[in-house]
Structure formats: structure tokens, C-alpha cells
Design a protein around this motif. Structure first.
Motif, PDB file in Angstrom:
ATOM      1  N   SER A 129      30.763  61.392  32.375  1.00 47.37           N
ATOM      2  CA  SER A 129      30.191  60.444  31.888  1.00 47.37           C
ATOM      3  C   SER A 129      28.628  60.406  31.746  1.00 47.37           C
ATOM      4  CB  SER A 129      30.392  59.271  33.070  1.00 47.37           C
ATOM      5  OG  SER A 129      29.787  59.298  34.396  1.00 47.37           O
TER       6      SER A 129
ATOM      7  N   SER B 238      27.428  60.159  28.073  1.00 45.89           N
ATOM      8  CA  SER B 238      27.492  58.938  27.348  1.00 45.89           C
ATOM      9  C   SER B 238      26.267  58.319  27.072  1.00 45.89           C
ATOM     10  CB  SER B 238      28.355  57.943  28.118  1.00 45.89           C
ATOM     11  OG  SER B 238      28.201  56.737  27.550  1.00 45.89           O
TER      12      SER B 238
ATOM     13  N   ARG C  70      26.121  54.700  28.136  1.00 48.87           N
ATOM     14  CA  ARG C  70      26.013  54.475  29.594  1.00 48.87           C
ATOM     15  C   ARG C  70      24.526  54.895  30.154  1.00 48.87           C
ATOM     16  NH1 ARG C  70      31.936  55.775  32.451  1.00 48.87           N
ATOM     17  NH2 ARG C  70      33.212  54.157  31.571  1.00 48.87           N
TER      18      ARG C  70
ATOM     19  N   CYS D 196      36.946  63.195  31.640  1.00 50.52           N
ATOM     20  CA  CYS D 196      35.699  62.954  32.367  1.00 50.52           C
ATOM     21  C   CYS D 196      36.521  62.909  34.075  1.00 50.52           C
ATOM     22  CB  CYS D 196      34.941  61.685  32.299  1.00 50.52           C
ATOM     23  SG  CYS D 196      33.979  61.162  33.802  1.00 50.52           S
TER      24      CYS D 196
ATOM     25  N   GLU E 254      38.543  58.663  30.727  1.00 51.85           N
ATOM     26  CA  GLU E 254      38.430  58.741  31.922  1.00 51.85           C
ATOM     27  C   GLU E 254      39.635  58.115  32.833  1.00 51.85           C
ATOM     28  OE1 GLU E 254      34.959  56.791  33.470  1.00 51.85           O
ATOM     29  OE2 GLU E 254      35.577  54.880  32.442  1.00 51.85           O
TER      30      GLU E 254
ATOM     31  N   ILE F  31      35.831  56.235  27.414  1.00 48.64           N
ATOM     32  CA  ILE F  31      34.276  56.318  27.884  1.00 48.64           C
ATOM     33  C   ILE F  31      33.539  56.039  26.244  1.00 48.64           C
ATOM     34  CG2 ILE F  31      32.446  57.559  28.613  1.00 48.64           C
ATOM     35  CD1 ILE F  31      34.305  58.892  30.246  1.00 48.64           C
TER      36      ILE F  31
END
Length: 235
Positions: free
Chosen positions: A143, A146, A149, A187, A228, A233
Motif C-alpha cells: 500500500s 499508492s 494513499r 498487497c 488487498e 487499492i
């Protein structure tokens, strides 16, 4: 061609990779344990066999062209490739990698394993995968890759290497869109392994779950996605 499905998991001698191998083995796959270190590789094979898995060792250094080629010759048949092997590179307190003070050799080493290693092994295995009835490629990401994120600590070598891997995986999915090869990213979440200093709320078994699901997708399953446990994601 054998009716038994064969999987290769890189970096499978420990942690998440080992649990991916164990999970696929429990589903009836013949599993190749890809790892550089002979002792650790054979120890993992022994543990898997003791648990009833049809496991075999595959000497594999993902940073070596010759090693990837030799691994493909050893395996002969392949249905699932899980590119799990990866490194973070040295980190400071809180796993931080400060971009303003980063050794470029660290970046090169991380990309060599986490990105070029995946390309190298995937391309070596593609001729075998093309002969499979239901071939799957799963690349282990994170993650922290990303851009939406911006998760986790500042990791200026590791996080961008996984973003790079995500982008490369999408290109494989596009290139192979007219084939039966499904290519996706998994992930595992923050898993307590030696990779994280055994810090993290998730077990290796939990971390392996998404990769195992993507490795066993139905023929009409997704390709070119980043997943995930809870779903997709954002890039």
C-alpha cells in the motif's frame, strides 16, 4: 503435460512467501520454492513436505539473468508465478528513508530486486506460462506504493520501487490482454516478519491470502488490478 498445476513462488523460504507456497500447496499445487540460499531453501522444502505439500527447491537469484533462465529450465511446466522476493534497503528509525540523504546505490539495489528482478523472472517464465490452461502472475506490492494513499513512513527507495512495479505490472496486463494470462498485484498489509522486524498486526498467513486468491482466479477474473483483503487499492 501434467494435470497437476505447478506454481513458483520467489523468496519462498520464509515469511509471506513461505505461506503463499504453503497455501497453494494445500490447494493441490506442486510448488517450487524459489530462493537463493540453499540451506534455507531446502529447510523450507522439508517443512512443506512434512505438511503434505508437493514442494521442490528452485535455486533462484532474481538479480541474475542466468539464474532465472536456469530456474525456467528446471521447472519445465508452470501455471502460476508469484513474484514475492523483495528488499527494502537500509532504513533509519521508523523505517524512514530520507530522500534528501539517500544513497543512490541503495535505490539501484532496491529497484534491481523489486522491479528488474520481477521483469527478469517473469520473462524467463512466460514461455512456460503460455502453455498453461489457466496461467496467473501475481506480483507482491504494498500500500505504500499508492500515490493516492501516500501510506506509511517516508521510504524513498522502497515505496517508489513498488510504485514502479505497479506501473510495470499494468503494462504486462495490457500486453497480455489478448491471452489467458491474468496479471495482478497483491498487497499483504503490514505483516510481522523479519522484513518488518516482526512488527505488524497481521500474520504471514493473513498476508498470503490475497496473493493466493489472485493466483487461483477463475478464467474470467480481473487483470491489471491492485488488490488487498478489502478490495481494490487506489493507484
Amino acid at each position: 503435460m501434467s494435470e497437476t498445476r505447478t506454481a513458483l513462488v520467489t523468496g519462498a523460504n520464509k515469511g509471506i512467501g513461505y505461506e503463499i507456497a504453503a497455501g497453494l500447496g494445500a490447494l493441490g499445487f506442486r510448488v517450487g520454492v524459489g530462493a537463493r540460499d540453499e540451506t534455507r531453501r531446502e529447510t523450507a522444502v522439508g517443512r512443506l513436505r512434512a505438511a503434505g505439500v508437493d514442494a521442490f527447491g528452485v535455486p533462484l537469484d532474481v538479480t541474475s539473468d542466468a539464474s532465472a533462465t536456469s530456474a525456467a529450465e528446471l521447472i519445465e511446466e508452470l501455471d502460476v508465478l508469484v513474484n514475492n522476493a523483495g528488499i527494502s534497503g537500509p532504513t533509519g528509525p521508523g523505517w524512514e528513508q530520507d530522500p534528501t540523504a539517500l544513497d543512490l546505490d541503495v535505490v539501484r539495489a532496491v529497484v534491481e530486486t523489486n522491479v528488474l528482478g520481477v521483469i527478469r523472472v517473469t520473462n524467463a517464465m512466460l514461455p512456460l506460462l503460455r502453455r498453461s490452461a489457466s496461467p496467473r502472475i501475481v506480483n507482491l506490492s504494498s500500500s505504500v506504493a499508492s500515490l493516492t494513499r501516500q501510506a506509511g513512513p517516508v521510504m524513498a527507495a522502497y515505496a517508489p520501487s513498488k510504485t514502479f512495479l505497479n506501473a510495470v505490472t499494468v503494462q504486462y496486463a495490457r500486453q497480455l490482454a489478448d491471452t489467458n494470462i491474468l496479471v495482478n498485484l497483491a498487497c499483504p498489509g503490514l505483516v510481522a516478519t523479519d522484513f518488518t522486524g516482526f512488527l505488524g498486526p497481521r500474520t504471514p498467513e493473513q498476508g498470503a491470502a490475497t496473493a493466493i486468491r489472485l493466483a487461483t482466479l477463475p478464467d474470467d477474473g480481473p487483470t491489471g488490478g491492485f488488490f488487498e483483503d478489502d478490495g481494490v487499492i487506489p493507484w
